[in-house]
Design an enzyme around this catalytic site. Structure first.
Site, PDB file in Angstrom:
ATOM      1  N   SER A 143      36.996  25.365  25.148  1.00 13.77           N
ATOM      2  CA  SER A 143      37.875  24.363  25.772  1.00 13.77           C
ATOM      3  C   SER A 143      38.233  23.281  24.754  1.00 13.77           C
ATOM      4  O   SER A 143      39.342  22.750  24.759  1.00 13.77           O
ATOM      5  CB  SER A 143      37.171  23.712  26.963  1.00 13.77           C
ATOM      6  OG  SER A 143      36.818  24.694  27.910  1.00 13.77           O
ATOM      7  N   TRP A 169      36.289  35.905  21.380  1.00 12.96           N
ATOM      8  CA  TRP A 169      37.060  36.155  22.605  1.00 12.96           C
ATOM      9  C   TRP A 169      38.493  36.581  22.309  1.00 12.96           C
ATOM     10  O   TRP A 169      39.389  36.292  23.103  1.00 12.96           O
ATOM     11  CB  TRP A 169      37.142  34.907  23.497  1.00 12.96           C
ATOM     12  CG  TRP A 169      35.857  34.300  23.902  1.00 12.96           C
ATOM     13  CD1 TRP A 169      35.462  33.017  23.689  1.00 12.96           C
ATOM     14  CD2 TRP A 169      34.800  34.926  24.639  1.00 12.96           C
ATOM     15  NE1 TRP A 169      34.221  32.816  24.231  1.00 12.96           N
ATOM     16  CE2 TRP A 169      33.799  33.974  24.811  1.00 12.96           C
ATOM     17  CE3 TRP A 169      34.600  36.219  25.140  1.00 12.96           C
ATOM     18  CZ2 TRP A 169      32.619  34.253  25.480  1.00 12.96           C
ATOM     19  CZ3 TRP A 169      33.425  36.497  25.804  1.00 12.96           C
ATOM     20  CH2 TRP A 169      32.458  35.518  25.961  1.00 12.96           C
ATOM     21  N   THR A 171      41.601  38.689  22.359  1.00  9.13           N
ATOM     22  CA  THR A 171      42.238  39.847  22.972  1.00  9.13           C
ATOM     23  C   THR A 171      42.898  40.655  21.852  1.00  9.13           C
ATOM     24  O   THR A 171      43.676  40.100  21.079  1.00  9.13           O
ATOM     25  CB  THR A 171      43.271  39.377  24.018  1.00  9.13           C
ATOM     26  OG1 THR A 171      42.579  38.597  24.995  1.00  9.13           O
ATOM     27  CG2 THR A 171      43.971  40.549  24.689  1.00  9.13           C
ATOM     28  N   ARG A 295      42.206  50.433  59.972  1.00 14.77           N
ATOM     29  CA  ARG A 295      40.794  50.517  60.330  1.00 14.77           C
ATOM     30  C   ARG A 295      40.558  50.078  61.788  1.00 14.77           C
ATOM     31  O   ARG A 295      40.939  48.968  62.177  1.00 14.77           O
ATOM     32  CB  ARG A 295      39.987  49.618  59.385  1.00 14.77           C
ATOM     33  CG  ARG A 295      38.543  49.400  59.769  1.00 14.77           C
ATOM     34  CD  ARG A 295      37.691  50.602  59.478  1.00 14.77           C
ATOM     35  NE  ARG A 295      36.282  50.323  59.726  1.00 14.77           N
ATOM     36  CZ  ARG A 295      35.375  51.264  59.914  1.00 14.77           C
ATOM     37  NH1 ARG A 295      35.728  52.558  59.884  1.00 14.77           N
ATOM     38  NH2 ARG A 295      34.114  50.944  60.103  1.00 14.77           N
ATOM     39  N   GLY A 368      32.146  47.115  53.928  1.00  9.84           N
ATOM     40  CA  GLY A 368      31.323  47.872  52.966  1.00  9.84           C
ATOM     41  C   GLY A 368      32.181  48.598  51.942  1.00  9.84           C
ATOM     42  O   GLY A 368      31.844  48.641  50.746  1.00  9.84           O
ATOM     43  N   GLU A 391      42.925  30.869  28.769  1.00 10.75           N
ATOM     44  CA  GLU A 391      44.148  30.044  28.687  1.00 10.75           C
ATOM     45  C   GLU A 391      43.923  28.678  29.326  1.00 10.75           C
ATOM     46  O   GLU A 391      44.815  28.117  29.948  1.00 10.75           O
ATOM     47  CB  GLU A 391      45.321  30.741  29.369  1.00 10.75           C
ATOM     48  CG  GLU A 391      45.764  32.001  28.689  1.00 10.75           C
ATOM     49  CD  GLU A 391      46.752  31.735  27.573  1.00 10.75           C
ATOM     50  OE1 GLU A 391      47.678  30.949  27.781  1.00 10.75           O
ATOM     51  OE2 GLU A 391      46.584  32.312  26.510  1.00 10.75           O
ATOM     52  N   THR A 393      40.425  26.685  31.235  1.00  8.98           N
ATOM     53  CA  THR A 393      39.690  26.878  32.492  1.00  8.98           C
ATOM     54  C   THR A 393      40.320  26.016  33.599  1.00  8.98           C
ATOM     55  O   THR A 393      41.118  25.112  33.322  1.00  8.98           O
ATOM     56  CB  THR A 393      38.215  26.437  32.332  1.00  8.98           C
ATOM     57  OG1 THR A 393      38.200  25.029  32.073  1.00  8.98           O
ATOM     58  CG2 THR A 393      37.517  27.191  31.204  1.00  8.98           C
ATOM     59  N   SER A 394      39.901  26.281  34.844  1.00  7.48           N
ATOM     60  CA  SER A 394      40.410  25.461  35.961  1.00  7.48           C
ATOM     61  C   SER A 394      40.065  23.988  35.744  1.00  7.48           C
ATOM     62  O   SER A 394      40.867  23.099  36.059  1.00  7.48           O
ATOM     63  CB  SER A 394      39.799  25.936  37.282  1.00  7.48           C
ATOM     64  OG  SER A 394      40.401  27.140  37.689  1.00  7.48           O
TER      65      SER A 394
HETATM   66  C1  LIG Z   1      38.514  38.082  28.395  1.00  2.00           C
HETATM   67  C2  LIG Z   1      38.878  36.903  27.557  1.00  2.00           C
HETATM   68  C3  LIG Z   1      39.983  36.969  26.731  1.00  2.00           C
HETATM   69  C4  LIG Z   1      40.310  35.888  25.920  1.00  2.00           C
HETATM   70  N1  LIG Z   1      41.356  35.988  25.037  1.00  2.00           N
HETATM   71  C5  LIG Z   1      41.544  35.004  24.114  1.00  2.00           C
HETATM   72  C6  LIG Z   1      42.482  35.177  23.053  1.00  2.00           C
HETATM   73  O1  LIG Z   1      43.192  36.188  22.983  1.00  2.00           O
HETATM   74  N2  LIG Z   1      42.572  34.205  22.111  1.00  2.00           N
HETATM   75  C7  LIG Z   1      41.815  33.078  22.157  1.00  2.00           C
HETATM   76  O2  LIG Z   1      41.939  32.239  21.275  1.00  2.00           O
HETATM   77  N3  LIG Z   1      40.920  32.865  23.156  1.00  2.00           N
HETATM   78  C8  LIG Z   1      40.765  33.817  24.125  1.00  2.00           C
HETATM   79  N4  LIG Z   1      39.825  33.637  25.123  1.00  2.00           N
HETATM   80  C9  LIG Z   1      39.005  32.431  25.112  1.00  2.00           C
HETATM   81  C10 LIG Z   1      39.229  31.522  26.305  1.00  2.00           C
HETATM   82  O3  LIG Z   1      40.443  30.843  26.180  1.00  2.00           O
HETATM   83  C11 LIG Z   1      38.005  30.597  26.411  1.00  2.00           C
HETATM   84  O4  LIG Z   1      36.943  31.380  26.896  1.00  2.00           O
HETATM   85  C12 LIG Z   1      38.242  29.406  27.302  1.00  2.00           C
HETATM   86  O5  LIG Z   1      39.144  28.527  26.699  1.00  2.00           O
HETATM   87  C13 LIG Z   1      36.964  28.664  27.630  1.00  2.00           C
HETATM   88  O6  LIG Z   1      36.209  28.392  26.497  1.00  2.00           O
HETATM   89  P1  LIG Z   1      34.638  28.735  26.479  1.00  2.00           P
HETATM   90  O7  LIG Z   1      34.500  30.150  26.921  1.00  2.00           O
HETATM   91  O8  LIG Z   1      34.098  28.386  25.148  1.00  2.00           O
HETATM   92  O9  LIG Z   1      34.004  27.819  27.583  1.00  2.00           O
HETATM   93  P2  LIG Z   1      33.534  26.314  27.413  1.00  2.00           P
HETATM   94  O10 LIG Z   1      34.602  25.507  26.792  1.00  2.00           O
HETATM   95  O11 LIG Z   1      32.175  26.276  26.806  1.00  2.00           O
HETATM   96  O12 LIG Z   1      33.420  25.856  28.944  1.00  2.00           O
HETATM   97  C14 LIG Z   1      32.279  26.173  29.747  1.00  2.00           C
HETATM   98  C15 LIG Z   1      32.429  25.432  31.080  1.00  2.00           C
HETATM   99  O13 LIG Z   1      32.464  24.017  30.837  1.00  2.00           O
HETATM  100  C16 LIG Z   1      33.637  23.467  31.410  1.00  2.00           C
HETATM  101  N5  LIG Z   1      34.120  22.361  30.566  1.00  2.00           N
HETATM  102  C17 LIG Z   1      34.251  22.328  29.210  1.00  2.00           C
HETATM  103  N6  LIG Z   1      34.777  21.160  28.823  1.00  2.00           N
HETATM  104  C18 LIG Z   1      34.992  20.448  29.950  1.00  2.00           C
HETATM  105  C19 LIG Z   1      35.547  19.155  30.212  1.00  2.00           C
HETATM  106  N7  LIG Z   1      35.980  18.363  29.232  1.00  2.00           N
HETATM  107  N8  LIG Z   1      35.618  18.755  31.494  1.00  2.00           N
HETATM  108  C20 LIG Z   1      35.196  19.554  32.504  1.00  2.00           C
HETATM  109  N9  LIG Z   1      34.676  20.781  32.321  1.00  2.00           N
HETATM  110  C21 LIG Z   1      34.588  21.223  31.057  1.00  2.00           C
HETATM  111  C22 LIG Z   1      34.624  24.612  31.445  1.00  2.00           C
HETATM  112  O14 LIG Z   1      35.658  24.380  32.378  1.00  2.00           O
HETATM  113  C23 LIG Z   1      33.723  25.764  31.812  1.00  2.00           C
HETATM  114  O15 LIG Z   1      33.520  25.798  33.188  1.00  2.00           O
HETATM  115  C24 LIG Z   1      39.522  34.705  25.976  1.00  2.00           C
HETATM  116  C25 LIG Z   1      38.420  34.631  26.832  1.00  2.00           C
HETATM  117  C26 LIG Z   1      38.082  35.722  27.606  1.00  2.00           C
HETATM  118  C27 LIG Z   1      36.859  35.623  28.482  1.00  2.00           C
END
Ligand SMILES: Cc1cc2nc3c(=O)[nH]c(=O)nc-3n(C[C@H](O)[C@H](O)[C@H](O)COP(=O)(O)OP(=O)(O)OC[C@H]3O[C@@H](n4cnc5c(N)ncnc54)[C@H](O)[C@@H]3O)c2cc1C
Length: 411
Positions: A143, A169, A171, A295, A368, A391, A393-394
């Site tokens: 993030s 991560w 793609t 169903r 089920g 892209e 997180t929520s």
């Molecule tokens: C299947 C898949 C495909 C992907 N494809 C790509 C790709 O092609 N290219 C690419 O660059 N990336 C890609 N990603 C990466 C994706 O964009 C990241 O996983 C995402 O941005 C979240 O980062 P993180 O996994 O490090 O989670 P973290 O940033 O560690 O977040 C963990 C949790 O903490 C929360 N959090 C973090 N910071 C805050 C904040 N400031 N306030 C509130 N909550 C917060 C998050 O919302 C989340 O719930 C992919 C990920 C997956 C799983």
């Protein structure tokens, strides 16, 4: 407001005939080719190359198709096409559209020469299909994209950029023909010191790291990408060195930089990603509705119970509401209207959460059966969850919207 009956309507949600034709054409491919392969490629956890090949043969997996839909006059070409593809199956569809993220990264910040040179090899051609990959995320920069550590060093003697770092991560990571890598050219400037670099096919030093085994969208390849002294020609800096130097100078003088490589890419692609989520949700709704009509329990179809019919009503209403947010954001983006109230984030937030909720409700309606791999809704539920994570997180979408609507630096 004009009451002149001669005044043509200035607002319409009716899709043009061209767009309806495209929707029908993509839908047929989704129904006849993508959906029948969904369960198999989910189990195989591999890129469905034969399906990419079929899509390439008919021109659906091609730069031309994505370019035409991006330029479609109402802005709805991409959302309409993506909704249909993901209605078919999200994992396979992500394999079909994954290259567009890399393409958008070059289109959003690149020169016309870079677009002309590097987009075709991200798609290949029938008989020789290729992929693109966009590498922004890192183990310690998800993030928090400003924390990117991958370093880009300029070697003036050879006019090359040297990239070092580990991306995660990604793609299509490691199996793509062209990788677009976000790296820090000036690490002390955080996100404002970052730029994107094109790594052409076959360049030494780039390799795939761990391939991830995932909860959903398993037909889409996701892996680490390791960059070890990767040397790319100067012309591979997206946007060119002159623009980067000017931007860095502006930042150092305390003026606004005006552009941030990774963030710009994500903003442009948010409504498209939201449309994917709408497609998954619609698939689950339609399946659950048909099942509920069929169903029988207590001597009548389960849809005759308000508890079930109202659930279907909520599912359908929330999907339509999500789609309207997607279309608004796509229309705004196409017309160059700024997302002053984070309209792109709104579309992504709502669609992602709707997809998770609706696919869960679909499992509930199937009882089920919904909980087994004999029926597709459990897979669609696993697939849907990605839309609240990648892209942005929520939580991050809410943060962006919260900042936009309050004007405060919400953290
Ligand atoms: C299947 C898949 C495909 C992907 N494809 C790509 C790709 O092609 N290219 C690419 O660059 N990336 C890609 N990603 C990466 C994706 O964009 C990241 O996983 C995402 O941005 C979240 O980062 P993180 O996994 O490090 O989670 P973290 O940033 O560690 O977040 C963990 C949790 O903490 C929360 N959090 C973090 N910071 C805050 C904040 N400031 N306030 C509130 N909550 C917060 C998050 O919302 C989340 O719930 C992919 C990920 C997956 C799983």
């Amino acid at each position: 407001m004009s009451t002149d009956p001669e005044t043509p309507p200035t607002f319409s949600l009716e899709l043009s005939e061209d767009l309806r034709d495209i929707r029908g054409w993509v839908h047929d491919f989704a129904a006849n080719v993508i959906r029948p392969g969904g369960a198999e490629w989910d189990e195989r956890e591999e890129t469905p190359w034969p399906i990419l090949e079929e899509a390439s043969k008919i021109g659906l997996y091609s730069l031309d198709f994505f370019a035409q839909q991006s330029l479609e006059p109402t802005g709805l070409g991409i959302p309409v096409a993506f909704e249909e593809l993901f209605w078919g199956d999200a994992g396979i569809a992500l394999s079909l559209v994954g290259s567009t993220l890399a393409a958008v990264a070059v289109v959003a910040n690149g020169t016309p020469e870079q677009v002309a040179e590097w987009l075709p090899p991200m798609f290949g051609e029938p008989g020789d299909v290729k992929l693109g990959a966009f590498c922004a995320s890192e183990p310690d920069a998800g993030s928090d994209i400003g924390a990117i550590r991958t370093r880009a060093r300029y070697d003036q003697a050879t006019d090359e950029w040297v990239l070092n770092g580990t991306k995660t991560w990604v793609t299509n990571g490691g199996i793509a023909n062209v990788h677009v890598v976000v790296a820090a050219a000036e690490p002390e400037l955080g996100v404002r010191g970052q730029a994107s670099f094109i790594v052409p096919p076959g360049v030494a030093g780039l390799r795939q790291g761990q391939k991830f085994r995932k909860h959903g969208i398993r037909a889409s390849h996701t892996a680490e990408v390791v960059l070890d002294e990767v040397r790319v020609p100067g012309r591979c800096l997206v946007g060119g060195k002159e623009r980067l130097d000017e931007r860095i100078a502006r930042v150092r003088e305390g003026r606004r930089s005006g552009e941030q490589a990774a963030i710009k890419t994500f903003e442009a692609s948010r409504p498209a990603v939201a449309a994917m989520a709408v497609g998954v949700a619609r698939a689950a709704f339609e399946f659950a509705r048909d099942y509920a009509l069929d169903r029988v329990q207590f001597g009548r179809p389960i849809a005759m119970n308000q508890a079930v019919a109202y659930m279907l009503a909520d599912m359908k209403t929330s999907i339509d509401a999500a789609r309207l947010l997607v279309w608004r954001a796509a229309w705004m983006a196409h017309g160059g209207k700024p997302f002053d109230e984070a309209e792109g984030s709104m579309s992504k937030l709502v669609s992602g959460e709707v997809a998770v909720r609706v696919t869960e409700q679909a499992i509930q309606i199937l009882g089920g059966n919904g909980y087994t791999r004999e029926y597709p809704v459990e897979r669609w539920h696993r697939d849907a969850k990605i839309f609240t994570i990648f892209e942005g997180t929520s939580e991050i979408q809410r943060m962006i919207i919260g900042r936009a609507v309050t004007g405060l630096d919400i953290r």
